[in-house]
Design a protein around this motif. Structure first.
Motif, short mmCIF file in Angstrom:
data_model
loop_
_atom_site.label_atom_id
_atom_site.label_comp_id
_atom_site.label_asym_id
_atom_site.label_seq_id
_atom_site.Cartn_x
_atom_site.Cartn_y
_atom_site.Cartn_z
N GLN A 165 102.32 -22.11 -22.43
CA GLN A 165 102.90 -23.13 -21.54
C GLN A 165 104.12 -23.47 -22.01
OE1 GLN A 165 99.98 -26.14 -21.22
NE2 GLN A 165 99.28 -25.13 -19.24
N THR A 209 96.48 -21.77 -24.45
CA THR A 209 97.21 -21.96 -23.40
C THR A 209 98.57 -22.82 -23.61
OG1 THR A 209 95.14 -21.74 -22.04
CG2 THR A 209 96.98 -22.78 -20.70
N VAL A 261 108.15 -23.08 -20.51
CA VAL A 261 108.75 -24.10 -20.26
C VAL A 261 110.04 -24.02 -20.85
CG1 VAL A 261 109.15 -26.55 -20.37
CG2 VAL A 261 107.04 -25.40 -19.46
#
Length: 375
Positions: A289, A285, A293
């Motif tokens: 992420q 994960t 981002v």
């Protein structure tokens, strides 16, 4: 980056006669490479099919042998084409040899794997299709070898021609084609037809089946490697634009921002394919992420690292950022769809934006060259 930057003057000064001779020479070499691998295919066919009747697809089949052989042929031909195309320091791809050797090696690996994988998947799919069309068909050694020669000749020609004319546009097209085909194949190979009830990465956990596991993770890993190669090509195009603006006394484009962002995204793709969600959910994960981002920051900062671009480029970047935020909201807190749909939406947004960026950069450089302000 200055010593790596190809000048727009060189691009503008390319003579039509020289370009035609170069194109003819490249086509001629592609034919010779194709003939060479056809001869090699005859030897492979004699060894693999001699004294037996072989089905078109299946375990030991013409398609299986052709898939492996054409993968090697296309990948090796692409390497040959790229190496020849980068021989001249003043050529369109000469910049690839003037960098740190590690980047040159990564690009070679990316180009090899990309062309080999596309050729293998295409050949396996074609033979599977023909086997379904001609149920029960088996062929002797002569027919099987002829089929092998035909696909080897075609894929070798494709690999050499594609790599010798490599550009941001061509690599992005091949990458999108490869990733779409690989993900679709992993979906079709999934033993669990309800894998999508969970999340997209379920294909890479092994829970959906062994074949889908290897196909999915290999596709994502290769895509990450090729994304770093694409970053080098796009950065080179952007470097030309940055140098052009610098000579005009305008604010220079920030090449490292785009290049670093794409490399980070490529590393994240490799990381999330190696460390699947069933091995470590937090790490997997985390890669997702960081990728999201990084992409968001790149979209927000487009006017900073790409000054002088058409306003439409900035608008579409912010629109895609808005679409991405909306896609997240549909997943959480609205709960309209599951994580699978969200991951598919983000994949589409990223590759759509890359296509727009590449086309825009190419148009900007072409316009600057054709305007006559560059001499």
């Amino acid at each position: 980056m200055d010593h790596l930057t190809p000048t727009l003057e060189h691009r503008a000064a390319s003579e039509p006669d020289g370009a035609r001779k170069s194109a003819a020479r490249t086509a001629s070499r592609a034919i010779w490479v194709s003939i060479s691998f056809t001869v090699a295919a005859i030897v492979v066919g004699f060894i693999a099919f001699s004294g037996r009747l072989t089905p078109l697809a299946g375990g030991y089949s013409v398609g299986t042998v052709a898939g492996v052989t054409t993968g090697i042929a296309a990948g090796t031909s692409a390497l040959i084409g790229l190496i020849i195309a980068t021989e001249s320091p003043r050529g369109a791809l000469g910049w690839m040899r003037r960098r740190f050797w590690g980047w040159w090696l990564i690009d070679l690996i990316g180009i090899f794997i990309l062309h080999a994988a596309i050729a293998t998947m295409a050949v396996l799919s074609v033979f599977r299709l023909f086997q379904q069309a001609f149920q029960g068909l088996i062929v002797d050694a002569i027919a099987a070898t002829i089929m092998l020669c035909l696909v080897c000749a075609a894929t070798a020609y494709f690999g050499f021609s594609s790599a010798s004319r490599a550009s941001s546009s061509s690599i992005s097209t091949l990458l999108a084609l490869f990733m779409a085909a690989g993900v679709l194949a992993s979906m079709l190979l999934a033993e669990n037809p309800y894998w999508w009830h969970q999340f997209f990465s379920e294909l890479g956990t092994g829970q959906a089946g062994v074949l889908s596991f290897w196909t999915f993770n290999t596709t994502i890993t290769v895509s990450g490697i090729v994304l770093t190669t694409l970053a080098n090509f796009i950065s080179q195009d952007l470097s030309a634009w940055a140098a052009h603006r610098h000579r005009q006394g305008k604010r220079r484009a920030l090449v490292p921002v785009l290049r670093s962002g794409m490399i980070v995204m490529g590393i994240c793709l490799i990381g999330l394919s190696w460390i699947t969600i069933h091995i470590s959910d937090p790490i997997h994960t985390g890669f997702v992420q960081v990728l999201a981002v990084t992409f968001g920051i790149m979209l927000l900062s487009v006017p900073i690292w790409l000054p002088g671009a058409p306003a439409a480029m900035y608008v579409i970047s912010y629109l895609m950022l808005g679409v991405g935020i909306f896609a997240v909201a549909l997943w959480d807190p609205l709960g309209y769809y599951n994580l699978t749909a969200l991951e598919l939406a983000f994949a589409g947004i990223i590759f759509a934006w890359l296509v727009v960026l590449i086309r825009t950069l190419d148009a900007m450089i072409s316009d600057a060259t054709a305007s006559g302000s560059i001499r």
